[in-house]
Design an enzyme around this catalytic site. Structure first.
Site, PDB file in Angstrom:
ATOM      1  N   ASP A 193       0.817  -1.213   0.000  1.00 51.37           N
ATOM      2  CA  ASP A 193       0.000   0.000   0.000  1.00 51.37           C
ATOM      3  C   ASP A 193       0.852   1.265   0.000  1.00 51.37           C
ATOM      4  O   ASP A 193       0.371   2.330  -0.378  1.00 51.37           O
ATOM      5  CB  ASP A 193      -0.910   0.017   1.226  1.00 51.37           C
ATOM      6  CG  ASP A 193      -2.025  -1.008   1.131  1.00 51.37           C
ATOM      7  OD1 ASP A 193      -1.960  -1.874   0.241  1.00 51.37           O
ATOM      8  OD2 ASP A 193      -2.962  -0.962   1.960  1.00 51.37           O
ATOM      9  N   GLU A 205      -5.281  -3.283  -7.513  1.00 52.57           N
ATOM     10  CA  GLU A 205      -6.286  -4.012  -6.748  1.00 52.57           C
ATOM     11  C   GLU A 205      -7.556  -3.185  -6.700  1.00 52.57           C
ATOM     12  O   GLU A 205      -7.555  -2.039  -6.273  1.00 52.57           O
ATOM     13  CB  GLU A 205      -5.796  -4.358  -5.334  1.00 52.57           C
ATOM     14  CG  GLU A 205      -5.242  -3.199  -4.526  1.00 52.57           C
ATOM     15  CD  GLU A 205      -4.801  -3.637  -3.146  1.00 52.57           C
ATOM     16  OE1 GLU A 205      -3.777  -4.333  -3.069  1.00 52.57           O
ATOM     17  OE2 GLU A 205      -5.473  -3.270  -2.169  1.00 52.57           O
TER      18      GLU A 205
END
Length: 857
Positions: free
Chosen positions: A439, A509
């Site tokens: 992330d 994603e």
């Protein structure tokens, strides 16, 4: 392989040390049976200590499951009373095979979570100060510790990770088990050699992208001298008829990274190579070569390694719009994939692994993403053979991204883990890219350490700083994004959004959210008393965690508003397939229509680690449903589609096409829900290879019978009339309208489309017949569907069933959840394993939105 015959016990129940436990005179009583690879809880489940943790809320009944539902356990220490807050022992006995005697013996552990003390025959080989790190791979020279005759006793004391450790985690994909996956989670085994071992061979390729007629290969490997004296020998290799060699001298206990380059070894310049291509990009199956490397001293082979490799080159570049575009052998590829989850307890499941990879190919996906929860080496051999690309890297939302808290151990473990994984993966042609962060990108010092290791270890592929768009001071822009959504959005979102998750750049994603399985799967994961509508807490326990614990509400609100409130749980689960079909189809279609402004999309997720109603393309029981067939439809190599943003009909052709499609015919019709034709248009055109072509614009219909819902039927045929693509949309004259604001996980809806009149569709009686065949245990059902009625037979689901009406799974349907117009006939096939019928004859069951249940004779 040291796979079977293991025993497992808590240190709290033993009361003796490792020297005693690893002694042949020790008698383990009351221990649990285990296999390796395994986690502690996984072994206890397999030994029937606990009830099936995948059913209902049994997982919460396991001891140590005290963290709040939906929380990320990685950030929390275990409660002191948890049985997994103490160490656990693995113990096994083994003989040294006769073929290994009088050789050097190396003991391998490919993955220990998280720390361990390792004992053999009463001697400690390594301690938890050096054996630390989920992703480390360990080799121990045990030549002097093993007994060449009689049993050897191996004992491994494992310790669960703690919050500061660089561990694996399940984040919000599914709950974490109470042991935090402690255990020997990857294989353990012995190898035999001479003094010098050959390790982690790899072949890098430079392909002439202009002609594809030549390639220059670089062969690389690690050599290690296990002896306390210098060794001189010859490292020699062979690829088919091509041979090469060079002398090497290694100092005592020294190692060397040895390369054979085409500049020094011109025989490594291959003419007309058989290139490795990803699935559907090349004209044939992925081509693989065999490399043999051996180190020879005198006339004796000290060690030999073999590698199946592919000649291919993967590069990436930035597009004018800032997206990262990948090329294989110089040819552009639109990345289309999903996030992979292994079993929650990392249990080896080869048949399941194969079935899931077949599903990926059946949906025309070309990429799998691994985030921290890695698969075994077998997985990589399969992706190499099948042509499925794999993007991989570290996991998010854990100590892996808490760099400010790192001490010397974390820096050392991170570097060693990366080195081990790069060596493991660099020889696999299916490896696409390594992500140095998930992330978030690492800080400059950590990123530079990673980049240095990747250069030293000859990583042949691109690297990316993270899965997000955050730039770094070292490598700049990543060229990828992870801006959501993860929760339900209407199909129109993907082509209308231009700032978040819409079809531009590379989305690492994203997802249209919930994926409620069909009713049969729900009955396997939820007790009968909980099969209710509205949903209860047992259903929601099988949803996602963290921010998404209650976000099934968004999906349910949209479902009830758009289609009308469900009247039963059966109604709810079937209507859910409409939602997931249109959602997944729209997402993949948007990225395909906008190729190569859009350069990649990874559905979050591809599969689940346990039975779940969120984030997957098929459920834990391998049931393909609405989302699966929506994705399959969108990704078919030649595809006709409706554009939600500008109402254009477009045709996309896949990367495998190398010549134009001449004189293709596109036909579009707008139909009322009663089947009446409101508009029709067709045209003939040539379609370039690997292209996206907008053909014409459909008008906004008015006064549609049975409105506001209506259908758009699209057909693409070849010049000789052969069907190439069939696609049907259900639309509304009152479309979904997005709000002006978005969060990182969803975009609100200002007003919803109205499909409620679909519930008033007239019934359609479909005639179904099936012919069955069986070849070497593989069954095929050939199903003919005829709609003699004047009504549209909407959204029909086909199943091959066996004993007790259970569906044969896994199954590969040519098409499913399909629609027949009045008077239309279609033939579709399904393949399945005959043994999954349970000894009963096969039957085909047909159900549908407005089609009564039919069993094909």
């Amino acid at each position: 392989m040291l796979a079977a015959g293991w025993l497992l016990q808590s240190s709290a129940s033993i009361g003796v040390d490792g020297a005693t436990i690893s002694s042949p005179t020790y008698r383990p009583t009351g221990w649990h049976r285990a296999t390796v690879p395994s986690t502690v809880v996984g072994s206890l489940v397999d030994d029937s200590v606990y009830a099936d943790p995948f059913f209902a809320m049994n997982l919460r009944a396991l001891p140590g499951m005290t963290y709040p539902i939906g929380a990320n356990f990685v950030h929390r220490p275990m409660e002191p009373h948890s049985p997994f807050a103490v160490s656990w022992w693995y113990r096994t006995t083994f003989p040294v095979p006769a073929t290994m005697r009088d050789r050097r013996i190396t003991l391998h552990f490919d993955g220990i979570n998280y720390r361990a003390n390792i004992w053999l025959n009463g001697h400690r080989l390594a301690d938890s100060g050096t054996v630390a790190g989920t992703y480390r791979r360990y080799e121990l020279d045990v030549t002097d510790a093993v007994r060449s005759t009689g049993p050897n006793v191996l004992a491994v004391e494992v310790f669960a990770p703690t919050p500061p450790d660089l561990q694996t985690t399940w984040v919000d994909w599914n709950p974490s088990p109470p042991d935090k996956n402690m255990g020997l989670w990857q294989p353990a085994y012995l190898t035999a050699s001479g003094d010098v071992v050959v390790r982690d061979p790899a072949v890098g390729s430079r392909v002439d992208a202009a002609t594809l007629r030549s390639a220059a290969l670089t062969v690389a490997t690690d050599l290690r001298n296990l002896a306390s004296h210098a060794v001189t020998g010859t490292l020699r290799g062979r690829i088919g008829a091509v041979a090469f060699s060079r002398p090497v001298t290694l100092a005592p206990h020294d190692s060397a990274f040895v390369r054979f380059t085409p500049d020094s070894f011109p025989q490594l310049r291959f003419a007309n190579p058989r290139l490795w291509w990803p699935a559907e990009l090349g004209r044939s199956q992925p081509e693989l070569y065999d490399l043999t490397l051996e180190f020879v001293t005198g006339a004796r082979v000290s060690d030999r390694q073999q590698l199946r490799f592919g000649i291919r080159e993967i590069t990436s570049e930035s597009t004018p719009q800032g997206g990262r575009l990948f090329r294989v052998n110089g040819r552009r590829i639109l990345i289309r994939g999903g996030g992979w989850a292994p079993d929650l307890f990392f249990r080896p499941q080869p048949e399941r692994q194969d079935a899931q990879l077949r599903y990926a190919l059946d949906m025309h996906l070309n990429t799998i993403r691994l985030e921290g929860n890695y698969e075994d080496d077998r997985f990589w051999h399969q992706t190499d053979s099948l042509g499925v690309l794999v993007m991989t890297g570290w996991v998010c939302c854990s100590a892996w991204e808490e760099w400010a808290k790192w001490g010397p151990e974390q820096h050392a473990v991170a570097a060693a883990s990366l080195r081990d994984q790069i060596r493991r993966l660099r020889g696999h042609p299916s490896a696409l890219v390594w992500l140095n962060g998930s992330d978030n990108p690492p800080p400059a010092d950590v990123e530079q350490t990673y980049l240095t290791i990747e250069q030293q270890e000859a990583w042949p592929n691109p690297t990316i700083s993270s899965a997000s768009a955050k730039p770094t001071a070292v490598t700049g822009a990543s060229g990828v994004k992870m801006t959501g959504p993860y929760d339900w959005v209407p199909p129109s979102y993907w082509l209308q959004d231009s700032t978040h998750g819409g079809a531009w750049a590379y989305n690492t994603e994203t997802s249209p959210g919930a994926a409620v399985p069909p009713i049969e799967s729900m009955r396997r994961m939820v007790p009968a008393r909980d099969i209710t509508w509205p949903l209860d807490s047992v259903w929601l326990f099988h949803a996602a965690g963290g921010q998404f614990t209650h976000l099934l509400d968004q999906f349910n609100t949209a479902l009830s508003t758009r289609y009308g409130a469900p009247t039963s749980v059966e109604d709810y689960t079937f209507t859910s397939q409409l939602m997931t079909y249109e959602g997944e189809r729209a997402m993949f279609e948007a990225y395909r229509r906008n190729q190569y402004v859009s350069t990649g999309v990874i559905q979050w997720m591809f599969n689940n680690a346990w039975p779940s109603i969120y984030w997957h393309l098929f459920d834990w029981y391998l049931q393909p449903a609405g989302g699966y067939f929506g994705a399959k439809k969108a990704n078919e190599p030649v595809h006709v589609l409706f554009s939600y943003d500008d109402r254009t009909v477009a045709v996309v052709t896949g990367g495998a096409a190398r010549t134009p499609l001449r004189a293709a015919r596109v036909r579009a019709r707008i139909l009322g829900i009663d089947g009446s034709e409101q508009f029709a248009r067709d045209t003939v055109l040539d379609l370039p290879p690997d292209s996206s072509t907008r053909v014409f614009v459909l008008p906004e219909p008015t006064g549609v019978p049975g409105g506001p819902a209506y259908f758009v039927d699209l057909r693409l045929t070849s010049a000789d009339g052969r069907p190439l693509s069939t696609n049907l949309y259900w639309l509304s004259t009152r479309p979904d309208v997005l709000a002006d604001t978005s969060t990182w996980y969803m975009t609100p809806v200002k007003s919803y489309a109205d499909f409620t009149t679909l519930r008033g569709m007239p019934a359609a009686a479909v005639n179904a017949t099936a012919r069955f065949s069986n070849r070497a245990g593989t069954g095929e059902a050939r199903v003919t569907l005829r709609n003699p009625s004047r009504s549209i037979a909407f959204f029909m689901r086909l199943q091959v069933t066996g004993r007790g009406g259970e569906e044969a799974l896994p199954v590969l349907w040519e098409d499913n959840y399909l629609t027949l117009l009045p008077g239309e006939t279609r033939v579709v096939t399904a393949t399945y394993r005959v043994r999954d019928l349970g000894g009963a004859p096969p039957r085909v069951v047909v159900t549908g939105w407005n089609v009564p249940r039919t069993i094909a004779p």
